[in-house]
Enzyme design. Structure first.
Site, short mmCIF file in Angstrom:
data_model
loop_
_atom_site.label_atom_id
_atom_site.label_comp_id
_atom_site.label_asym_id
_atom_site.label_seq_id
_atom_site.Cartn_x
_atom_site.Cartn_y
_atom_site.Cartn_z
CD GLU A 51 -28.73 -26.25 4.94
OE1 GLU A 51 -28.82 -26.80 3.27
OE2 GLU A 51 -28.02 -25.96 5.29
CB CYS A 59 -30.04 -31.59 -2.64
SG CYS A 59 -28.60 -31.41 -1.38
#
Ligand code: NAD
Length: 523
Positions: free
Chosen positions: A242, A276
């Site tokens: 990720e 993010c």
């Protein structure tokens, strides 16, 4: 002879990024301690697996209750360690974890139980078959500092409920949140060796990547993700990565400037832009561009920046100096190349060394680092476009593909444009909230990563699939076993015609193949 300094394990100082206050000192785990933690986890895992999903769900239920009761204290700890406003700590961390636990309590049994596999091929009908979902064993989780509670928790809960043991290496900037998570889970019934936390810097993470774990779930930057993947490749250990993002926001000409500019400001400045999924690039239709830019600038200037523990604070500090310097470098380069700064564009030294003003910067272009590299700070760069095709082309002009958002009064148009964007998630008329939807898979395309966390797809990453096939006629030789010959070959050609041919071809194929079932076999 080793000196005392050499034999002392390295230590880690954890500071509050808003005040600089020392929160705690911890010993770092070296390679040996990491190896031993993985060994202990491996030894404890089989019993944890044998307990069964229902028993593990019961533990998750207790965890859910306990976290709910301690929600305020946990949120405050997150704010002290990571800086974000306490309301954000409650909503984007504690609530996300409560919701993830609830999702797993409600769905893990159905998602993990054996699944029948019906066979369509006639010759395979005399079998019963099913899929078993089995845990990997020990899962190593390496996590970042920006969502120090919800990121490792969402991954650890899924890994644990599926029957894995976990060794978690949290960010060196936020280990206390991970230790709190462990305490909550252990108090709910997870055995101590089944969930361990190894504290340390990059070297501790590297040691975990090289250890005997059976799978690695890494969340962090692209450059570290590549290192983790390389280490995992040495042992052919599967990885979920990720990684970073450079999420575009596309504002079409029919969007409501007032509402959507508020969305842009929240999407760019939530968690000081250190998400993010932050809005890192904003493309606005030229016909509303100037109004939109001015609205964003006005709203950014009204944000209250300060210590996240103050309930009035909208935007807290950044995590550390290095992150502030990256932001400064990107903004300064854009300024020098002619971009217009309409709000912020400077540090707020009077608040502390980690504070940077929410910055709105217009007339950027793709030659600037601000539009190409992950800035990961409180900066909203805006750029005009003229049509949907250009907007999609600009959004896709990036090595990243984590998420994107499209804003329009015409949902169908937004949804059609969503299909043209290369990203793991596309939201129409919202941003970032996908992280709080426990059913939604989270993960990226392109350099933003491999695999998914959260929801059904996140849980599937925690298990390996085993196909079990049980023949119902154990006393009968299979038709396709040895004893080939010209006659058998013809019969099998007939069988293929029967299965895949048309009309008369099928019928004659069926007749030609029948003899195969009665043939005399030498073997
Ligand atoms: P980072 O890559 O610097 O560190 C992440 C973790 O890796 C930390 O625990 C660190 O100690 C560890 N690490 C460092 N070197 C290592 C090595 N050689 N081997 C193994 N582990 C090592 O990232 P960060 O600064 O902590 O986090 C910010 C980044 O994380 C941003 O790029 C952000 O976009 C990304 N992120 C992505 C997601 C997502 O879901 N896609 C979520 C949150 C953050």
């Amino acid at each position: 002879m080793a000196t005392e300094a050499q034999t002392m394990p390295p230590r880690l100082s954890v500071h509050n990024p808003a005040t600089g206050e020392l929160l705690r000192e911890l010993e770092c785990a070296g390679a040996k301690q990491v190896r031993e933690a993985v060994e202990r986890a491996g030894a404890a895992q089989p019993e944890w697996e044998r307990m069964g999903v229902r028993a593990r769900i019961a533990i998750l239920k207790r965890f859910l209750r306990r976290l709910y009761e301690k929600r305020e204290a946990v949120a405050e700890l997150i704010t002290r360690e990571a800086g974000k406003p306490v309301t954000e700590a409650l909503l984007t961390e504690v609530m996300v974890v409560l919701d993830t636990a609830k999702f797993l309590v409600g769905n893990a049994y159905a998602l993990l139980r054996d699944q029948a596999v019906p066979h369509s091929n006639l010759v395979m009908k005399a079998k019963r078959a099913w899929i078993r979902r089995e845990p990997y064993g020990v899962i190593g989780i390496i996590s970042p500092w920006n969502y120090p509670f919800s990121t490792p928790a969402a991954e650890a809960l899924g890994a644990l409920v599926a029957g894995n043991a976990v060794v978690l290496k949290p960010s060196e900037f936020t280990p206390l949140c991970a230790l709190e998570l462990r305490e909550l889970l252990l108090a709910s019934g997870v055995p101590a060796d089944v969930l361990q936390v190894v504290v340390g810097e990059g070297a501790t993470g590297a040691a975990l990547s090289e250890s005997a774990v059976n799978k690695l779930i890494f969340t962090g930057s692209v450059s570290t993700g590549k290192r983790v993947a390389q280490a995992a490749a040495q042992r052919l250990v599967p990885v979920v990565l990720e990684l970073g993002g450079k999420d575009p926001m596309i504002v079409l000409e029919d969007a409501d400037v007032d509402v959507v500019s508020s969305g842009a400001v929240w999407g760019a400045f939530v968690n000081s832009g250190q998400a993010c999924l932050s809005v890192e690039r904003c493309y606005v239709h030229r016909s509303i561009y100037e109004d939109f830019v001015q609205a964003c600038a006005r709203k950014a200037a009204q944000l209250r920046v300060g210590n996240g523990l103050d309930a009035e604070t909208d935007v807290g500090p950044m995590i550390h100096q290095r992150q502030v310097q990256t932001v400064e470098a990107h903004v300064n380069e854009a300024r020098e190349r002619g971009a217009r700064i309409l709000a912020g564009g400077k540090r707020l030294a009077e608040l502390g060394p980690n504070f940077y003003a929410p910055t709105v910067i217009a007339d950027v272009d793709h030659s600037m680092r601000l539009m190409r590299e992950e800035t990961f700070g409180p900066v909203l760069p805006l750029m005009p476009f003229d049509g949907d095709a250009e907007a999609a082309q600009l959004a896709n002009d990036s090595e990243f593909g984590l998420a994107a958002s499209i804003w329009t009064a015409n949902r169908q148009r937004g949804e059609a444009l969503a299909a043209r964007i290369k990203a793991g998630t596309v939201m129409v008329n919202d941003v970032l909230s996908c992280f709080g939807i426990s059913e939604a898979p989270h993960g990226g395309m392109k350099a933003s990563g491999i695999g998914r966390s959260h929801g059904r797809f996140g849980l599937e990453e925690m298990v390996q699939v085993k196909y079990v096939d049980s023949d119902l006629l154990p006393g009968i030789r299979k038709v396709w076993w040895f004893g080939y010959g010209p006659q058998f070959a013809q019969q099998m050609r007939g069988f293929i015609d029967f299965l895949f041919g048309r009309g008369m071809q099928r019928l004659s194929g069926g007749l030609r193949s029948v003899g195969a079932y009665f043939r005399k076999r030498r073997l």
